[in-house]
Write a protein that holds these residues in place. Structure first.
Motif, PDB file in Angstrom:
ATOM      1  N   ARG A  77     -25.044 -97.949  21.922  1.00  0.00           N
ATOM      2  CA  ARG A  77     -24.468 -98.994  22.856  1.00  0.00           C
ATOM      3  C   ARG A  77     -25.520 -99.281  24.017  1.00  0.00           C
ATOM      4  O   ARG A  77     -26.160-100.281  24.150  1.00  0.00           O
ATOM      5  CB  ARG A  77     -23.209 -99.222  23.273  1.00  0.00           C
ATOM      6  CG  ARG A  77     -22.083 -99.327  22.424  1.00  0.00           C
ATOM      7  CD  ARG A  77     -20.816 -99.588  22.960  1.00  0.00           C
ATOM      8  NE  ARG A  77     -20.392 -98.469  23.730  1.00  0.00           N
ATOM      9  CZ  ARG A  77     -19.571 -97.316  23.286  1.00  0.00           C
ATOM     10  NH1 ARG A  77     -19.225 -97.408  22.027  1.00  0.00           N
ATOM     11  NH2 ARG A  77     -19.142 -96.364  23.846  1.00  0.00           N
ATOM     12  N   ASP A 135     -21.873 -98.929  14.871  1.00  0.00           N
ATOM     13  CA  ASP A 135     -22.553 -99.028  16.131  1.00  0.00           C
ATOM     14  C   ASP A 135     -21.422 -99.104  17.151  1.00  0.00           C
ATOM     15  O   ASP A 135     -21.723 -98.986  18.396  1.00  0.00           O
ATOM     16  CB  ASP A 135     -23.509-100.222  16.533  1.00  0.00           C
ATOM     17  CG  ASP A 135     -24.719-100.634  15.394  1.00  0.00           C
ATOM     18  OD1 ASP A 135     -24.983 -99.563  14.894  1.00  0.00           O
ATOM     19  OD2 ASP A 135     -25.064-101.508  15.432  1.00  0.00           O
ATOM     20  N   TYR A 137     -18.992-100.776  18.214  1.00  0.00           N
ATOM     21  CA  TYR A 137     -18.493-102.175  19.095  1.00  0.00           C
ATOM     22  C   TYR A 137     -17.000-102.461  18.680  1.00  0.00           C
ATOM     23  O   TYR A 137     -16.673-102.301  17.455  1.00  0.00           O
ATOM     24  CB  TYR A 137     -19.503-103.518  18.987  1.00  0.00           C
ATOM     25  CG  TYR A 137     -20.776-103.289  19.413  1.00  0.00           C
ATOM     26  CD1 TYR A 137     -21.049-103.693  20.886  1.00  0.00           C
ATOM     27  CD2 TYR A 137     -21.919-102.933  18.632  1.00  0.00           C
ATOM     28  CE1 TYR A 137     -22.224-103.504  21.299  1.00  0.00           C
ATOM     29  CE2 TYR A 137     -23.078-102.944  19.157  1.00  0.00           C
ATOM     30  CZ  TYR A 137     -23.370-103.250  20.665  1.00  0.00           C
ATOM     31  OH  TYR A 137     -24.420-103.016  21.310  1.00  0.00           O
TER      32      TYR A 137
END
Length: 175
Positions: A77, A135, A137
């Motif tokens: 991130r 990732d 998210y």
């Protein structure tokens, strides 16, 4: 634990930690992963209860694995935000830009495996799973980032996981 007890502990379990982080590329990333693993052991060792049935090495593996996954998601991130900010700002390379690439944080060939599985999906489904699962998210953040309603993103994720399950079953049936 006293300092000498920690020294003995890490003397005994250092080889396990080395094995668990060996999938990270040598250098700064591996050293950072080693420190994350050591800190996780230090923080969670007091919670180990042998009466629950797990050996100490199994318990430590789960603790270290969770810490490394959290660390990787946090680094990813940060890297994405930093890359976005530098792309929006001046075109010069700013001081402090990471020298490592995404592949350095992943186990060897993990990116190839990921790409192979994403080939079964549409572009939107692959992007959804990549941002959400790989990732780190949240699904709401993915929906905002792709400028689509949350419910549509939720359905897209469900559809993509269903396709991957079916593909996996077909792979197993062929073997």
């Amino acid at each position: 634990m006293e300092e000498k007890d920690w020294a003995l502990f890490f003397q005994e379990y250092e080889s396990l930690l080395e094995r668990w982080i060996s999938r990270y590329s040598a250098g700064v990333v591996r050293e950072e992963a080693k420190q994350v693993a050591r800190i996780a052991c230090w923080q969670k060792l007091g919670l180990y209860n042998p009466e629950r049935g797990a050996s100490l090495s199994s318990y430590l593996f789960m603790v270290v694995r969770g810490a490394l996954l959290n660390w990787y998601a946090q680094e990813r991130r940060w890297y994405d935000r930093h890359r976005l900010l530098t792309a929006q700002g001046d075109e010069e390379e700013q001081e402090g830009t990471p020298e490592w690439e995404d592949a350095d944080l992943l186990p060897p060939d993990a990116s190839l495996v990921w790409e192979a599985w994403m080939a079964y999906l549409s572009e939107m489904e692959a992007l959804c799973l990549t941002l959400h699962i790989r990732d780190g998210y949240s699904l709401r953040a993915v929906a905002r980032r792709l400028n689509v309603p949350y419910e549509r993103m939720k359905k897209c994720k469900q559809r993509a996981l269903g396709k991957l399950r079916r593909a996996l079953l077909q792979e197993w049936e062929q073997k």
